[in-house]
Write an enzyme that holds these catalytic residues in place. Structure first.
Site, mmCIF file in Angstrom:
data_model
loop_
_atom_site.group_PDB
_atom_site.id
_atom_site.type_symbol
_atom_site.label_atom_id
_atom_site.label_comp_id
_atom_site.label_asym_id
_atom_site.label_seq_id
_atom_site.Cartn_x
_atom_site.Cartn_y
_atom_site.Cartn_z
ATOM 1 C CB SER A 241 -101.059 -52.366 20.639
ATOM 2 O OG SER A 241 -101.859 -52.168 21.778
ATOM 3 C CG HIS A 271 -103.918 -56.743 21.164
ATOM 4 N ND1 HIS A 271 -104.586 -56.250 22.244
ATOM 5 C CD2 HIS A 271 -102.868 -55.864 20.955
ATOM 6 C CE1 HIS A 271 -103.993 -55.139 22.669
ATOM 7 N NE2 HIS A 271 -102.956 -54.883 21.890
ATOM 8 C CG HIS A 318 -107.699 -58.829 29.790
ATOM 9 N ND1 HIS A 318 -106.541 -58.473 30.442
ATOM 10 C CD2 HIS A 318 -107.866 -57.926 28.794
ATOM 11 C CE1 HIS A 318 -106.043 -57.391 29.871
ATOM 12 N NE2 HIS A 318 -106.820 -57.034 28.867
ATOM 13 N NE ARG A 327 -110.387 -51.836 28.327
ATOM 14 C CZ ARG A 327 -109.436 -52.480 27.650
ATOM 15 N NH1 ARG A 327 -108.629 -51.793 26.856
ATOM 16 N NH2 ARG A 327 -109.288 -53.778 27.754
ATOM 17 C CG ASP A 373 -111.733 -56.015 21.759
ATOM 18 O OD1 ASP A 373 -111.680 -54.811 21.455
ATOM 19 O OD2 ASP A 373 -110.732 -56.697 22.035
HETATM 20 N N1 CMX Z 1 -112.789 -68.614 24.906
HETATM 21 C C1 CMX Z 1 -112.337 -69.889 24.997
HETATM 22 N N2 CMX Z 1 -111.190 -70.218 25.634
HETATM 23 C C2 CMX Z 1 -110.518 -69.235 26.238
HETATM 24 C C3 CMX Z 1 -110.947 -67.896 26.248
HETATM 25 C C4 CMX Z 1 -112.136 -67.600 25.526
HETATM 26 N N3 CMX Z 1 -112.581 -66.354 25.415
HETATM 27 N N4 CMX Z 1 -110.072 -67.164 26.953
HETATM 28 C C5 CMX Z 1 -109.117 -67.993 27.365
HETATM 29 N N5 CMX Z 1 -109.362 -69.250 26.942
HETATM 30 C C6 CMX Z 1 -108.540 -70.438 27.082
HETATM 31 C C7 CMX Z 1 -107.176 -70.178 26.454
HETATM 32 O O1 CMX Z 1 -107.234 -70.366 25.025
HETATM 33 C C8 CMX Z 1 -106.301 -71.201 27.155
HETATM 34 O O2 CMX Z 1 -106.579 -72.469 26.610
HETATM 35 P P1 CMX Z 1 -105.395 -73.564 26.382
HETATM 36 O O3 CMX Z 1 -104.771 -73.752 27.729
HETATM 37 O O4 CMX Z 1 -106.102 -74.744 25.871
HETATM 38 O O5 CMX Z 1 -104.440 -72.953 25.399
HETATM 39 C C9 CMX Z 1 -106.883 -71.164 28.570
HETATM 40 O O6 CMX Z 1 -108.233 -70.656 28.457
HETATM 41 C C10 CMX Z 1 -106.125 -70.283 29.537
HETATM 42 O O7 CMX Z 1 -106.047 -68.976 28.987
HETATM 43 P P2 CMX Z 1 -105.990 -67.697 29.951
HETATM 44 O O8 CMX Z 1 -104.746 -67.813 30.776
HETATM 45 O O9 CMX Z 1 -107.274 -67.529 30.664
HETATM 46 O O10 CMX Z 1 -105.878 -66.508 28.906
HETATM 47 P P3 CMX Z 1 -104.577 -65.948 28.181
HETATM 48 O O11 CMX Z 1 -103.949 -64.946 29.074
HETATM 49 O O12 CMX Z 1 -103.715 -67.039 27.694
HETATM 50 O O13 CMX Z 1 -105.202 -65.246 26.912
HETATM 51 C C11 CMX Z 1 -106.746 -63.896 25.727
HETATM 52 C C12 CMX Z 1 -105.918 -64.037 27.006
HETATM 53 C C13 CMX Z 1 -107.347 -62.502 25.696
HETATM 54 C C14 CMX Z 1 -105.809 -64.049 24.526
HETATM 55 C C15 CMX Z 1 -107.833 -65.001 25.717
HETATM 56 O O14 CMX Z 1 -108.710 -64.818 26.799
HETATM 57 C C16 CMX Z 1 -108.627 -65.031 24.416
HETATM 58 O O15 CMX Z 1 -108.180 -65.678 23.452
HETATM 59 N N6 CMX Z 1 -109.807 -64.331 24.355
HETATM 60 C C17 CMX Z 1 -110.571 -64.221 23.138
HETATM 61 C C18 CMX Z 1 -109.965 -63.178 22.212
HETATM 62 C C19 CMX Z 1 -110.182 -61.776 22.754
HETATM 63 O O16 CMX Z 1 -111.262 -61.393 23.141
HETATM 64 N N7 CMX Z 1 -109.107 -60.984 22.734
HETATM 65 C C20 CMX Z 1 -109.193 -59.546 23.109
HETATM 66 C C21 CMX Z 1 -108.519 -59.215 24.416
HETATM 67 C C22 CMX Z 1 -108.603 -57.737 24.710
HETATM 68 C C23 CMX Z 1 -107.733 -56.956 23.785
HETATM 69 O O17 CMX Z 1 -106.506 -57.103 23.837
HETATM 70 O O18 CMX Z 1 -108.250 -56.232 22.944
#
Ligand code: CMX
Length: 440
Positions: A241, A271, A318, A327, A373
């Site tokens: 964002s 996000h 994250h 937070r 979140d």
């Molecule tokens: N549940 C299951 N798998 C997860 C996970 C979770 N909460 N968080 C990461 N992973 C997985 C990723 O999907 C990725 O899998 P693949 O390699 O198979 O594609 C792997 O772990 C590595 O990911 P990462 O490097 O740890 O995390 P990223 O930096 O790629 O992504 C985020 C970060 C936030 C998108 C991810 O942790 C996620 O999808 N979380 C759930 C959604 C969420 O809570 N988002 C809110 C974030 C805060 C905000 O911006 O508001």
């Protein structure tokens, strides 16, 4: 010139000159290197942007001008009788780098009240949308519609000098932030409460009045809103964002179009939309398990089922953080202080014990800890706000404080149009082949 603008002008001019001198001497200094993994992996960790208002440390979490969330709770001015910080104070801190006095914060509250009138066409534009349009769609559209009032656009058309861009951006930003609670409350009441709108209460502060216009009763909910609007405000510049607002702003698009871009990024489930996804996921789990008070073993089983279905656990993980999000901790502390024994909050706390080891066990998740979140929805449900699809709008109202105060800085520091270099996969293959040839 108003006192906040005057204070900002002095700070901004000094930093503009210091940066210019620093770059003259050090402009070619290398501060980072980029690997192919980063190029293909969402540019994680690449240092490529200046963001003055806050900085994220992977272990310690967010610092607003060097101050942690517990420090903000100590040092920022409060509304009478409330223990939580006023978001107006954080805005002052982010914009000027200085902790405001009570008087300075009262001035901002009054100024935002003075600027809060929303032009009628914005409500009319909202009324053209079906009631079941997602609140983030409505919010983004309303922000664009507010932009017909842009001071920046008017002055730009009149031939404003580049050195005045920040001044017009300040005016737009102050107007926009002042109006966001009314717009957001309007969306809430039209979508879920049959258009039964509530007039502003000018005896209240920005966040307290927002809580009042939403129609959720009680001083504790007002306190929650002040905390909520403070802790969601900024998370350095690379998050989607913030970066979207920054990128759009770099084209000299006005504050309205820039923020609307940021809100469209916030509306993605990876996000900001994660805050609605978390609580939906929790309630679905409770329905499937047939209990409001599941055991840790039951939660663990459901977490595994979610992962087996190829989905992420919302509210966990994250891109930068590698510890529980401060937070999340701030919201937990709020719940411990204000709420005695709530089923829904107990579920969130149990999940906090259960989810991290399971994610750790996958061997690929870099951060198994809860993010901001994971907790917010349970607090909102506790106080009677059950409309999950509205939650990201609350995040968005708060996020405006950080991304727009930075937009003023970006204009004052004369940042140019953002334009990184992209390459094709074919270019990468060719580059690797050339490297191999050169070595061998
Ligand atoms: N549940 C299951 N798998 C997860 C996970 C979770 N909460 N968080 C990461 N992973 C997985 C990723 O999907 C990725 O899998 P693949 O390699 O198979 O594609 C792997 O772990 C590595 O990911 P990462 O490097 O740890 O995390 P990223 O930096 O790629 O992504 C985020 C970060 C936030 C998108 C991810 O942790 C996620 O999808 N979380 C759930 C959604 C969420 O809570 N988002 C809110 C974030 C805060 C905000 O911006 O508001």
């Amino acid at each position: 010139m108003d006192p906040l603008k005057q204070k900002f002008k002095e700070k901004a001019l000094a930093l503009f000159q210091a940066n210019r001198a620093m770059l003259k001497e050090n402009g070619d200094t290398i501060v980072d290197q980029v690997t192919l993994k980063q190029v293909f992996g969402g540019m994680r960790g690449v240092k490529s942007m200046i963001w003055e208002t806050s900085q994220l440390d992977a272990q310690k979490g967010i610092r607003f001008r060097g101050k942690s969330i517990p420090e903000l709770k100590e040092i920022l001015p409060k509304f009478e009788g409330c223990k939580e910080p006023l978001p107006e104070g954080l805005f002052h801190l982010m914009l000027t780098g200085e902790v405001p006095t009570d008087e300075e914060v009262k001035w901002i509250t009054g100024e935002w009240q003075r600027r809060a009138d929303v032009p009628k066409h914005v409500f009319a534009a909202l009324e053209t949308l079906p009631k079941d349009a997602h609140p983030m769609t409505q919010f983004s559209m309303a922000i664009i519609a507010l932009g017909t009032e842009s001071v920046f656009n008017r002055r730009y058309a009149e031939g404003m000098a580049k050195s005045d861009y920040w001044d017009a951006t300040y005016e737009d930003t102050m107007n926009l932030i002042a109006r966001l609670p009314r717009v957001a409350a309007y969306i809430y009441r039209r979508t879920y409460k049959d258009g039964d709108h509530i007039a502003a209460d000018i005896s209240l502060d920005w966040g307290g009045n927002f809580a009042h216009m939403l129609g959720i009763p009680g001083d504790d909910f007002k306190s929650l809103m002040r905390l909520y609007l403070t802790i969601h405000a900024d998370h350095e510049g690379g998050n989607a964002s913030a970066h979207s607002t920054h990128l759009t702003g770099s084209t000299l698009s006005d504050s309205y179009k820039s923020l609307s871009s940021g809100m469209n990024a916030l509306a993605g489930p990876l996000h900001g939309l994660a805050n609605q996804e978390v609580i939906k996921w929790v309630f679905k789990m409770l329905d499937v398990l047939g209990t409001r008070n599941p055991s840790k073993e039951q939660i663990a089983e459901y977490v595994q089922k979610t992962l087996d279905a190829g989905k992420v656990i919302p509210g966990y993980g994250h891109a930068v953080l590698r510890q529980p999000d401060p937070r999340f901790t701030a919201q937990r502390t709020f719940a411990e202080e204000y709420i005695k024994n709530s089923d829904i909050i107990n579920v969130i706390w149990k999940a906090f014990e259960v989810v991290p080891p399971i994610l750790q066990g996958l061997g690929k998740v870099k951060n198994p800890w809860p993010n901001v979140d994971a907790h917010s929805g349970a607090l909102l449900v506790h106080y009677g706000m059950h409309e999950f699809s509205f939650y990201t709008v609350l995040f968005g109202v708060s996020r405006s404080l950080g991304v727009l105060s930075q937009l003023i800085w970006s204009r004052a520091l004369g940042f140019p149009l953002e334009r990184p270099k992209s390459v094709t996969s074919e270019w990468v293959m060719d580059y690797l082949a050339q490297q191999k040839e050169a070595v061998g």
